[in-house]
Design an enzyme around this catalytic site. Structure first.
Site, short mmCIF file in Angstrom:
data_model
loop_
_atom_site.label_atom_id
_atom_site.label_comp_id
_atom_site.label_asym_id
_atom_site.label_seq_id
_atom_site.Cartn_x
_atom_site.Cartn_y
_atom_site.Cartn_z
CE LYS A 1 -9.02 2.07 2.61
NZ LYS A 1 -9.35 3.41 3.05
CG HIS B 1 -1.73 1.31 1.26
ND1 HIS B 1 -2.88 1.47 0.53
CD2 HIS B 1 -1.53 2.49 1.91
CE1 HIS B 1 -3.36 2.69 0.72
NE2 HIS B 1 -2.56 3.32 1.55
CG ASP C 1 -11.82 3.55 6.07
OD1 ASP C 1 -11.26 4.41 6.80
OD2 ASP C 1 -11.58 3.44 4.86
NE ARG D 1 -9.71 10.70 8.63
CZ ARG D 1 -8.94 9.93 7.87
NH1 ARG D 1 -9.37 8.79 7.41
NH2 ARG D 1 -7.71 10.31 7.58
CB SER E 1 -8.37 5.33 7.21
OG SER E 1 -8.89 5.32 5.90
#
Length: 426
Positions: A191, A86, A165, A172, A187
Site C-alpha cells: 500500500k 507508517h 492486499d 488472513r 501488506s
C-alpha cells in the site's frame, strides 16, 4: 483462457518448504484478485507461508505483485519532495496528526493515506472526523492539489491501491495467519509503495499494546520492510518504539485531537513530542533537510500548517470538539508509584467505552476514551485519580472496568523508561 499455473502446485511448493518463482507469485496474486484462485486455496497458501516463511526475494516479489494488482499514485508533477510515515498501530498513537503538518511546514509534501480503527488500536481518520466538518474522502486530483498548496494531506486510501492486499487482509483475519511476517510486511509495504512517495519512515511498535510484543520479532519485521522498500527504490528507515504503555495522556478520537493540538502549540506530553520530533527528523533527512523540527513546534509554523490542512478538508480547526455525556474516575487504591500501565488493557478499555469498533461497520463515539492523570513512574496517594473514563453510554463503564482489570500496578519502586525510542533500522 488457459491459466499459466495451477494453484494446487503452488500450494504444494510452499507446503514442501520450496521457493516460489517470480512467475508463480505474479500469477497467484493476479489470479486471486481475478477470482480464479479460490478463497480456500489462498487460505492454504497463506497458512503454508505462515508455517514455512519466505525468503527476501519472494517477499519483495509478492509485494510488487500486490502493487501491480491495482493503480499507483504519481507525485512526480509536484515541485516538492514527498515523504510518508507508517505506524504499525498502538494505544494513544496520534502521531500522524502533529507530524504531517510539522513536516509540511518545511516545504515537504506529506501524502498520509490513513485508515480507521479496529479493536484496541485507533484509526487516524476516526480521530480527525471528530473535528466538525472534516472529510476523509478525497479524489486523486484533490490530493495532488492539496499537496501542492498546503503540503500535507491526511485522507482515506482509495480502493484502487493494492486490491489484492485488501482481499488477502480480510482472509488472513479469519484464517489465523495475520502474524506471518512476510504477509504483514508485504501488506503494509504494497500500500505504501503504491502511494508513490519518495521516502518512507516506519514506526514499528513493540510491547503489550502493539501488534509485535517481542523486540526481536519487531526487529525482523522492520528489517523485512526496510529491505522491501529499498528493493522498490523507496528510501526506507524504521524506528522501533515502545508501546508497553499508552502514548501520551489521552486515548480516544476527540481526546487525541486535543492532545495533538497541545503538541502543535509547543506543549503536550514528553513522549508524544519526542516521537513526533524523531519521526519528523527522519522524514526531513530523507528529503535532504537537516534540522531540528522542534523549532517549528515552538514558533507556531506547524500550527499554521495544521489549520491549513484541516480547513482544506472542510474542517473547522477552531471549533469545539465533541465531549462525552458521562465520566467515571479510577482512583489509586494505595500510596506509591505507577509501576505498570498496560497499554493493551487501557486500549481495550477505551474501545469498550465506545472509542473503537469491533467490526468495520460499527460507529465510534467521537468523545469516548480515557484521560490518564497518573502515568508510568508517577507518584500517587490512595484516592488520587489515575484515569478518567469518557462515554455516552453509562453501561459501558462496567465493561471498561473489566477490560482494565490487572492493568494498573502501584509499587514502591519507580520503573525506568528513558526513551520511547528503542532502535533504528535503515
Amino acid at each position: 483462457m488457459t491459466e499459466a499455473f495451477d494453484a494446487v502446485d503452488i500450494i504444494r511448493t510452499k507446503r514442501d518448504r520450496e521457493v516460489l518463482s517470480t512467475d508463480q507469485i505474479n500469477w497467484v496474486i493476479d489470479a486471486y484478485t481475478r477470482g480464479v484462485v479460490a478463497e480456500e486455496q489462498m487460505s492454504a497458501l497463506a497458512m503454508a507461508i505462515f508455517l514455512n516463511g519466505m525468503n527476501q526475494d519472494e517477499i519483495s516479489t509478492w509485494t510488487q505483485a500486490m502493487i501491480n494488482s491495482g493503480e499507483t499514485m504519481d507525485f512526480s508533477s509536484l515541485s516538492k519532495p514527498t515523504t510518508d510515515k507508517h505506524s504499525t498501530g498502538g494505544v494513544g498513537d496520534k502521531i500522524t496528526l502533529p507530524l504531517a503538518p510539522l513536516v509540511a511546514s518545511y516545504g515537504v509534501a506529506v501524502p498520509q493515506l490513513s485508515g480507521r480503527g479496529l479493536g484496541h488500536t485507533g484509526g487516524t481518520l476516526d480521530k480527525l472526523e471528530a473535528i466538525p466538518g472534516w472529510r476523509a474522502n478525497l479524489t486523486n486530483d484533490e490530493i495532488l492539489r492539496q499537496l501542492d498548496t498546503v503540503g500535507a494531506v491526511i485522507c482515506a486510501a482509495g480502493s484502487g491501491l493494492a486490491p489484492a492486499d485488501k482481499k488477502l487482509y480480510a482472509l488472513r483475519d479469519i484464517t489465523s495467519t495475520v502474524e506471518a511476517i512476510p504477509l504483514i510486511a508485504s501488506s503494509i509495504m504494497s500500500k505504501k509503495i503504491a502511494e508513490g512517495t519518495d521516502s518512507l519512515i516506519l514506526d514499528v511498535k513493540v510491547g503489550s499494546g502493539a501488534f509485535m510484543k517481542d523486540l526481536e520479532q519487531a526487529r525482523e519485521l522492520a528489517r523485512t520492510m526496510v529491505r522491501i522498500g529499498k528493493a522498490a527504490g523507496t528510501h526506507t528507515v524504521a524506528l522501533l518504539t515502545d508501546m508497553s504503555v499508552p502514548l501520551g495522556r489521552k486515548i480516544g478520537n476527540a481526546l487525541e485531537v486535543e492532545e495533538s493540538v497541545e503538541v502543535l502549540a509547543g506543549g503536550g506530553p514528553d513522549d508524544v513530542v519526542e516521537l513526533t520530533v524523531a519521526l519528523a527528523r527522519e522524514m526531513l533527512l530523507a528529503t535532504g533537510i537537516d534540522t531540528d523540527p522542534s523549532e517549528n513546534l515552538e514558533n507556531g509554523k506547524a500550527m499554521d500548517s495544521w489549520k491549513e490542512l484541516i480547513r482544506a478538508q472542510h474542517g473547522d480547526p477552531d471549533a469545539e470538539l465533541p465531549t462525552s455525556k458521562h465520566t467515571e474516575t479510577v482512583v489509586a487504591e494505595s500510596d506509591g508509584v505507577i509501576s505498570e500501565l498496560d497499554a493493551l488493557k487501557v486500549g481495550v478499555a477505551s474501545w469498550k467505552l465506545g472509542a473503537g469498533r469491533a467490526r468495520k461497520e460499527d460507529q465510534v463515539q467521537a468523545g469516548a476514551g480515557i484521560t490518564i492523570h497518573a502515568h508510568l513512574g508517577e507518584a500517587v496517594k490512595a484516592g488520587d485519580p489515575i484515569l478518567t473514563f469518557h462515554t455516552d453510554d453509562e453501561p459501558r463503564f462496567e465493561k471498561a472496568r473489566e477490560a482494565l482489570e490487572g492493568g494498573i500496578k502501584i509499587s514502591t519502586v519507580a520503573p525506568t523508561r528513558e526513551s520511547v525510542l528503542l532502535d533504528r533500522i535503515g
